[in-house]
Design an enzyme around this catalytic site. Sequence first.
Site, PDB file in Angstrom:
ATOM      1  N   ARG A  87       0.762  -1.280   0.032  1.00  0.00           N
ATOM      2  CA  ARG A  87      -0.073  -0.085  -0.041  1.00  0.00           C
ATOM      3  C   ARG A  87       0.874   1.329   0.072  1.00  0.00           C
ATOM      4  O   ARG A  87       1.492   1.402   1.010  1.00  0.00           O
ATOM      5  CB  ARG A  87      -0.826  -0.089   1.236  1.00  0.00           C
ATOM      6  CG  ARG A  87      -1.933   0.953   1.190  1.00  0.00           C
ATOM      7  CD  ARG A  87      -2.850   1.100   2.433  1.00  0.00           C
ATOM      8  NE  ARG A  87      -2.131   1.995   3.600  1.00  0.00           N
ATOM      9  CZ  ARG A  87      -2.752   2.390   4.612  1.00  0.00           C
ATOM     10  NH1 ARG A  87      -3.863   1.934   4.994  1.00  0.00           N
ATOM     11  NH2 ARG A  87      -1.829   2.652   5.613  1.00  0.00           N
ATOM     12  N   SER A 112     -12.373  -4.852  -0.001  1.00  0.00           N
ATOM     13  CA  SER A 112     -12.719  -4.127   1.509  1.00  0.00           C
ATOM     14  C   SER A 112     -14.449  -4.138   1.700  1.00  0.00           C
ATOM     15  O   SER A 112     -14.911  -3.330   0.615  1.00  0.00           O
ATOM     16  CB  SER A 112     -12.209  -2.921   1.849  1.00  0.00           C
ATOM     17  OG  SER A 112     -10.802  -3.137   1.578  1.00  0.00           O
ATOM     18  N   LYS A 137      -4.948   4.848   8.642  1.00  0.00           N
ATOM     19  CA  LYS A 137      -5.876   5.106   7.385  1.00  0.00           C
ATOM     20  C   LYS A 137      -7.073   6.091   8.032  1.00  0.00           C
ATOM     21  O   LYS A 137      -7.538   5.781   8.972  1.00  0.00           O
ATOM     22  CB  LYS A 137      -6.691   3.932   6.756  1.00  0.00           C
ATOM     23  CG  LYS A 137      -6.999   4.108   5.468  1.00  0.00           C
ATOM     24  CD  LYS A 137      -7.676   2.856   4.976  1.00  0.00           C
ATOM     25  CE  LYS A 137      -8.489   3.221   3.556  1.00  0.00           C
ATOM     26  NZ  LYS A 137      -8.892   1.696   2.906  1.00  0.00           N
TER      27      LYS A 137
END
Length: 219
Positions: A39, A108, A137
């Site tokens: 990521r 997700s 996040k």
Amino acid sequence: MTVDVRLNAILDPERAGGRPLVDLARAVVAGGATLLQLRDKHGSTRRMIEEARALIEVLAPLGVPLVINDRVDVALAAGAAGVHVGPDDMAVEDARAILGPGAIVGHSIKTLDQAERVPLDLLDYAGVGGVYATLSKDNPAPPMGPEGLAKIRAVLRRRAPLMPVVGIAGIEIGNAAPVVAAGADGVAVISALSLAPDPEVAARTLRAIVDGALAERAA
């Protein structure tokens, strides 16, 4: 495709504690990570492809797949095993069409409505969260807790009984077991591994907790 999701280590250069991602990858896999995800929300496309290729070079001999968060183009260019996309990223149908039937596609899921609508026949696993609060996040929704995960997992199991479910967000050594007890088949972790004093030891400890909770759930 059967994906081992027991310990999904997410590697992010902004949450790597100053360590090179390839070193983190070696450490967490040595400790028992079964799936790695790259990521990089702020890196250039070129940098992400280079990062991915370096990670694949390390992981391929170890038999551990690498998926790319969000970026289907990076996964395709680097030759990664697949992608993990969210509700605001490329549609699952498009990611599958581009990467083909042999790629890993994870998604997700944050709400019961999403769990009812997502095309599970095109997915290899579902990430459910945020389970706990996290600093890695921006997540405006309140944590759903293991109880919220259990509700979404019930919907996913009804629609796709064999779909692997991964708990996401804020998971660490002290709270991983309840996530698995609530129905997760594995956990996705960033800071509890990459910012640990010894990522290999942290991974080994988390993997043991997950395996133990899975065994207890199956008993």
